[in-house]
Motif scaffolding. Sequence first.
Motif, PDB file in Angstrom:
ATOM      1  N   ILE A   1       0.742  -1.076  -0.193  1.00 45.35           N
ATOM      2  CA  ILE A   1       0.163   0.029   0.005  1.00 45.35           C
ATOM      3  C   ILE A   1       1.059   1.215   0.023  1.00 45.35           C
ATOM      4  O   ILE A   1       1.694   1.450   0.868  1.00 45.35           O
ATOM      5  CB  ILE A   1      -0.956  -0.023   1.373  1.00 45.35           C
ATOM      6  N   TRP A   2       0.740   2.198  -0.802  1.00 44.32           N
ATOM      7  CA  TRP A   2       1.753   3.041  -1.239  1.00 44.32           C
ATOM      8  C   TRP A   2       0.791   4.601  -1.166  1.00 44.32           C
ATOM      9  O   TRP A   2      -0.130   4.488  -1.711  1.00 44.32           O
ATOM     10  CB  TRP A   2       2.204   2.906  -2.575  1.00 44.32           C
ATOM     11  N   GLN A   3       1.325   5.463  -0.605  1.00 45.92           N
ATOM     12  CA  GLN A   3       0.803   7.016  -0.595  1.00 45.92           C
ATOM     13  C   GLN A   3       1.646   7.883  -1.242  1.00 45.92           C
ATOM     14  O   GLN A   3       2.985   7.834  -0.827  1.00 45.92           O
ATOM     15  CB  GLN A   3       0.200   7.189   0.907  1.00 45.92           C
TER      16      GLN A   3
ATOM     17  N   GLU B   1      -7.419   4.756  -4.622  1.00 43.68           N
ATOM     18  CA  GLU B   1      -8.477   5.389  -3.596  1.00 43.68           C
ATOM     19  C   GLU B   1      -8.514   6.826  -3.697  1.00 43.68           C
ATOM     20  O   GLU B   1      -7.334   7.443  -3.364  1.00 43.68           O
ATOM     21  CB  GLU B   1      -8.248   4.900  -2.253  1.00 43.68           C
ATOM     22  N   ASP B   2      -9.284   7.504  -4.189  1.00 39.13           N
ATOM     23  CA  ASP B   2      -9.215   8.974  -4.547  1.00 39.13           C
ATOM     24  C   ASP B   2     -10.459   9.797  -3.853  1.00 39.13           C
ATOM     25  O   ASP B   2     -11.150  10.731  -4.244  1.00 39.13           O
ATOM     26  CB  ASP B   2      -9.490   9.143  -6.127  1.00 39.13           C
ATOM     27  N   GLY B   3     -10.529   9.445  -2.592  1.00 34.85           N
ATOM     28  CA  GLY B   3     -11.448  10.263  -1.712  1.00 34.85           C
ATOM     29  C   GLY B   3     -12.636  10.397  -2.241  1.00 34.85           C
ATOM     30  O   GLY B   3     -13.137   9.281  -2.848  1.00 34.85           O
ATOM     31  N   HIS B   4     -13.467  11.442  -2.005  1.00 38.37           N
ATOM     32  CA  HIS B   4     -14.750  11.501  -2.351  1.00 38.37           C
ATOM     33  C   HIS B   4     -15.131  11.297  -4.030  1.00 38.37           C
ATOM     34  O   HIS B   4     -16.032  11.153  -4.247  1.00 38.37           O
ATOM     35  CB  HIS B   4     -15.458  12.646  -2.018  1.00 38.37           C
ATOM     36  N   VAL B   5     -13.898  11.328  -4.755  1.00 37.50           N
ATOM     37  CA  VAL B   5     -14.373  11.189  -6.334  1.00 37.50           C
ATOM     38  C   VAL B   5     -14.575   9.804  -6.445  1.00 37.50           C
ATOM     39  O   VAL B   5     -15.182   9.196  -7.387  1.00 37.50           O
ATOM     40  CB  VAL B   5     -12.879  11.692  -6.996  1.00 37.50           C
ATOM     41  N   GLY B   6     -13.957   8.879  -5.816  1.00 35.78           N
ATOM     42  CA  GLY B   6     -14.364   7.458  -5.886  1.00 35.78           C
ATOM     43  C   GLY B   6     -12.943   6.764  -6.245  1.00 35.78           C
ATOM     44  O   GLY B   6     -12.062   7.197  -7.036  1.00 35.78           O
TER      45      GLY B   6
ATOM     46  N   GLN C   1      -5.226  -2.663   5.107  1.00 31.72           N
ATOM     47  CA  GLN C   1      -6.539  -2.031   4.648  1.00 31.72           C
ATOM     48  C   GLN C   1      -6.202  -0.662   4.081  1.00 31.72           C
ATOM     49  O   GLN C   1      -5.199   0.026   4.349  1.00 31.72           O
ATOM     50  CB  GLN C   1      -7.347  -1.694   5.918  1.00 31.72           C
ATOM     51  N   ILE C   2      -6.851  -0.279   3.187  1.00 32.39           N
ATOM     52  CA  ILE C   2      -6.971   1.298   2.764  1.00 32.39           C
ATOM     53  C   ILE C   2      -8.377   1.690   3.178  1.00 32.39           C
ATOM     54  O   ILE C   2      -9.427   1.035   2.725  1.00 32.39           O
ATOM     55  CB  ILE C   2      -6.975   1.366   1.122  1.00 32.39           C
ATOM     56  N   TYR C   3      -8.434   2.757   3.758  1.00 24.61           N
ATOM     57  CA  TYR C   3      -9.897   3.277   4.265  1.00 24.61           C
ATOM     58  C   TYR C   3     -10.448   4.081   3.224  1.00 24.61           C
ATOM     59  O   TYR C   3     -10.040   4.805   2.684  1.00 24.61           O
ATOM     60  CB  TYR C   3      -9.925   4.065   5.630  1.00 24.61           C
ATOM     61  N   GLU C   4     -11.791   3.767   2.711  1.00 25.04           N
ATOM     62  CA  GLU C   4     -12.496   4.506   1.955  1.00 25.04           C
ATOM     63  C   GLU C   4     -13.060   5.654   2.330  1.00 25.04           C
ATOM     64  O   GLU C   4     -13.262   5.786   3.637  1.00 25.04           O
ATOM     65  CB  GLU C   4     -13.739   3.405   1.363  1.00 25.04           C
TER      66      GLU C   4
END
Length: 352
Positions: free
Chosen positions: A52-54, A212-217, A316-319
């Motif tokens: 998982i990368w950020q 995962e792009d926040g509220h964009v989806g 996990q990646i939190y949505e």
Amino acid sequence: MRARHRATLGVLAIAIGAGGLAAVLAGQSPRAATQSAAVARTPWGEPDLNGIWQVGYVFTPLERPKELAAKAFLTDDEVTALERDHAQKFGGDGAGGRARAKRGTDDDVAGAYNQAFSKGGAHEKVIRTKRTSLIVDPPDGRIPPLTAEGETRAAALRRNAPNEFGPGGIADHPEQRRNDRCMGTTLPFIQGVSSGARRIVQSPGSVAIFMEDGHVGGAYRVIPVGKQPHLPSELRQYLGDSRGHWDGETLVVEVKNFSDKTNFQGSTENLTLVERYTRTGPDLLTLRITVEDASTFTRPWTIELPLTKLDEKANQIYESSCHEGNYALTSILAGARAMEREKKAGAATRTR
């Protein structure tokens, strides 16, 4: 979500010197980082990109602010000042010397998010690139000039820029509100509003990526790795058609066959991306993305992202949930109609 976005942007637009916007943050250049460190490999011998990368910065603008001109990197003192400011503003409710704004005000709502929702907090390992732009080529850190065709399309798109209807632009109908429609992120995936995380899963002959792009989806990609040809040009996809191969220690992914729904900085379905993933250290993955669209840009240009490996104990990646059809979209459209009525009434009054 919009309040959260405003809060983040408020911190990110930090002045340097005579007022130049700052760019982001922290540690070593990815190239210089940990080249000497042994890079992990998969059981079948490829550099290991799993994890998982950020994005490893608080904020770096896509383009270098004009006031920073030829300054590609910040000084250590400038970086320290930016980090201190970020820690104070996102140190938690009232933390870091930051007093809570008056309850119920916009500043109160926009500032109500702590480090759980902000990049670069103590919960992350931050890579210090010190870059003043994500664009590394051209050397001036700016998007190349547009073609004549690109300029014509850009002029038409400016109506959808922030204006009297709010930060998202026009609101004539729902289809113009892409970020409120939960259509999912698109490529190139540079950074999410509140997360920007991606999970990479390798297997022999393929690589899968969730973004995962926040509220964009969010969005998924499954990339064949080898010698598979691209799909026929008449088959177009929202995320394009990706094909990968290894060039030494670097995974190279070419993406083409985008649909006309994809628009990156004014690009068309002729957009081609070349992504280069290079594991440059135990916790560092350097991603370079070359953007090319001869119908829009006068030359190709390249973005560099330092991706930091996150703690994977919870795996996990939190949505950041996106809810199409929620009250926000209805309210945005209703508000735009109300503003139109007010404007019409004002015009009628002036003509009497």
